[in-house]
Motif scaffolding. Structure first.
Motif, short mmCIF file in Angstrom:
data_model
loop_
_atom_site.label_atom_id
_atom_site.label_comp_id
_atom_site.label_asym_id
_atom_site.label_seq_id
_atom_site.Cartn_x
_atom_site.Cartn_y
_atom_site.Cartn_z
N UNK A 142 -25.34 2.63 48.84
CA UNK A 142 -25.43 1.54 47.88
C UNK A 142 -24.55 1.66 46.66
N UNK A 143 -23.80 2.76 46.54
CA UNK A 143 -22.97 2.90 45.35
C UNK A 143 -22.37 4.28 45.20
N UNK A 144 -22.38 4.78 43.95
CA UNK A 144 -21.73 6.05 43.64
C UNK A 144 -22.53 6.82 42.61
N UNK A 145 -22.46 8.13 42.70
CA UNK A 145 -22.97 9.01 41.65
C UNK A 145 -21.77 9.40 40.79
N UNK A 146 -21.82 9.02 39.52
CA UNK A 146 -20.67 9.19 38.64
C UNK A 146 -20.96 10.29 37.62
N UNK A 147 -20.02 11.20 37.50
CA UNK A 147 -20.05 12.23 36.46
C UNK A 147 -18.78 12.07 35.64
N UNK A 156 -17.57 2.38 20.88
CA UNK A 156 -18.69 2.94 21.65
C UNK A 156 -20.03 2.72 20.98
N UNK A 157 -20.04 2.64 19.65
CA UNK A 157 -21.32 2.51 18.95
C UNK A 157 -21.89 1.10 19.01
N UNK A 158 -21.05 0.10 19.23
CA UNK A 158 -21.57 -1.26 19.37
C UNK A 158 -21.49 -1.77 20.80
N UNK A 159 -21.02 -0.95 21.71
CA UNK A 159 -20.91 -1.37 23.11
C UNK A 159 -22.29 -1.47 23.75
N UNK A 160 -22.46 -2.48 24.58
CA UNK A 160 -23.68 -2.62 25.36
C UNK A 160 -23.50 -2.09 26.78
N UNK A 194 -26.78 2.55 27.29
CA UNK A 194 -27.89 3.45 26.97
C UNK A 194 -28.05 4.57 27.99
N UNK A 195 -27.38 4.47 29.13
CA UNK A 195 -27.48 5.50 30.14
C UNK A 195 -26.54 6.69 29.89
N UNK A 196 -25.68 6.57 28.89
CA UNK A 196 -24.74 7.65 28.57
C UNK A 196 -25.18 8.37 27.30
N UNK A 197 -24.77 9.62 27.20
CA UNK A 197 -25.02 10.41 25.98
C UNK A 197 -23.77 10.35 25.12
N UNK A 198 -23.90 9.78 23.91
CA UNK A 198 -22.77 9.67 22.98
C UNK A 198 -22.67 10.93 22.13
N UNK A 199 -21.46 11.33 21.83
CA UNK A 199 -21.18 12.41 20.90
C UNK A 199 -20.37 11.86 19.74
N UNK A 200 -20.90 11.97 18.53
CA UNK A 200 -20.22 11.41 17.35
C UNK A 200 -19.16 12.40 16.86
N UNK A 215 -18.43 10.01 25.29
CA UNK A 215 -19.70 9.90 26.01
C UNK A 215 -19.65 10.77 27.26
N UNK A 216 -20.84 11.05 27.79
CA UNK A 216 -20.96 11.83 29.02
C UNK A 216 -22.05 11.23 29.89
N UNK A 217 -21.83 11.26 31.19
CA UNK A 217 -22.87 10.94 32.18
C UNK A 217 -22.79 11.98 33.28
N UNK A 218 -23.93 12.28 33.89
CA UNK A 218 -23.98 13.26 34.96
C UNK A 218 -24.71 12.69 36.16
N UNK A 219 -23.99 12.58 37.28
CA UNK A 219 -24.55 12.09 38.54
C UNK A 219 -25.30 10.77 38.34
#
Length: 407
Positions: A142-147, A156-160, A194-200, A215-219
């Protein structure tokens, strides 16, 4: 003084597409005081203010290159150039974020209509943001696991929504997926912010208000329909507008050059006001009466206007090609690359000259100079302003193969 300023303003707005740009330039003019008032706070907070963002969304300025069927304007690129330039006249960070956000919004033309509607259709404040980095997508049902680890994510701070450009795509068996040309597939994956972790970590000298954090995302699971293959997306687009057949690199080249030109024009606007009043220590006349200053101002105007005219001509040529044949030639793309790089550095040179001429009046944080000085130097250092682009174009002119990655 008013006549001088009026002539300067007229020289800065030689319309590339008067009918398309005029009402939007009126919107920008009305927003100008709001954006300038918000700029110092954005500079300190390292992100655009809520007030500025609300005004930009109300004016629909993040929807200029968004397809009509996704709730956008599908603005002709010559008019888009003028809008970005006009915004930068008030604040460089705002212009940068609007340019970047619109470039990202073009993705709607390459996604299925229901997906574009889900991202932009129901949310008037929707913004997609991305940046360079390393990302991998692994195919699953059904899709992809993205890292991904992405940086320089302007807005990035105002992105939805955020996106990762996955330079490595693996099939379920672990093998790297290749495209028809034998090169590794590059797939852009779009997901809720909101699914990503932002680093300021955007603590920089200029363009501070862009909030270009990481930002970072894992799988992270991203459905297939929320991804596009970059090598084939334009050929497979569902929207026939020439906007979406125009290379994104060329759009960013002219858009960020427009940002540089607007910053320089705003600097000159403020300098012309200062020149009527400033009397250097031990000098009885204002600097507007100084023959050296008069010479510098005239040369600055010539440099800025000439660089702008060169870029507008290159953009209009590329736009005509896109309208006629649904693509931009190598010659057209090289012209935009060269003219955009040239305009950026000419704009920086104008600011540098006038900053020096402004003397100590230019160094105060409350004055309209030092932020623009920092911003223009930052614009000139990012990828679209690299001086190596001169070599790229020069090598091509001398018979070497074109470097398609930067045009």
């Amino acid at each position: 003084m008013n006549d001088v300023l009026a002539r300067s303003g007229a020289a800065a707005t030689v319309a590339a597409d008067d009918a398309g740009a005029a009402p939007w330039l009126d919107r920008v003019a009305a927003l100008g005081p709001v954006l300038e008032a918000a700029a110092p706070e954005a500079d300190k907070a390292r992100r655009l203010t809520a007030a500025a963002m609300a005004a930009l969304h109300e004016a629909r300025l993040f929807r200029l290159l968004l397809p009509v069927d996704a709730g956008g304007e599908e603005m002709a690129l010559p008019a888009f150039f003028e809008v970005i330039e006009a915004l930068a006249r008030h604040d460089g960070s705002t212009a940068w974020c609007v340019c970047q956000g619109n470039g990202c919004a073009m993705t709607a033309a390459y996604l299925d209509a229901p997906v574009a509607e889900a991202i932009w259709g129901g949310d008037p404040a929707a913004v997609l943001a991305w940046g360079p980095g390393k990302a991998e997508a692994v195919a699953v049902e059904g899709g992809y696991r993205v890292t991904a680890r992405s940086s320089f994510v302007s807005g990035s701070n105002h992105a939805t929504w955020l996106a990762a450009h996955c330079g490595t795509v693996r099939d379920g068996n672990g093998e790297i997926r290749l495209g028809p040309d034998g090169e590794p597939e590059n797939r852009t994956a779009v997901f809720p912010a909101h699914q990503a972790a932002l680093t300021a970590n955007w603590d920089v000298v200029g363009l501070r208000g862009t909030g270009s954090d990481s930002f970072a995302v894992d799988a992270l699971f991203v459905p297939e329909e929320y991804t596009v293959v970059r090598a084939t997306m334009m050929a497979r687009r569902r929207n026939p507008s020439p906007i979406y057949g125009f290379p994104q690199m060329a759009i960013y080249a002219m858009g960020f050059a427009a940002t540089a030109l607007g910053i320089a024009r705003g600097f000159m606007d403020a300098f012309l006001v200062l020149a009527q009043e400033k009397k250097p220590r031990l000098v009885s006349e204002p600097i507007c009466d100084n023959p050296v200053v008069q010479d510098e101002v005239a040369r600055a105007e010539a440099r800025l206007a000439a660089a702008r005219a060169y870029l507008v001509a290159a953009l209009e040529r590329g736009w005509r090609e896109a309208e006629a044949s649904d693509e931009v030639s190598i010659e057209g793309r090289m012209a935009i690359r060269l003219a955009g790089t040239h305009a950026t550095h000419e704009a920086k040179a104008v600011v540098d000259t006038l900053f020096d001429t402004g003397g100590t009046s230019a160094v105060f944080a409350a004055a309209p100079f030092e932020r623009r000085f920092r911003d223009i130097h930052t614009v000139a250092l990012q990828i679209q302003g690299r001086k190596t682009h001169y070599r790229t174009v020069g090598a091509w002119l001398l018979g070497h193969p074109p470097d398609m990655a930067v045009i």
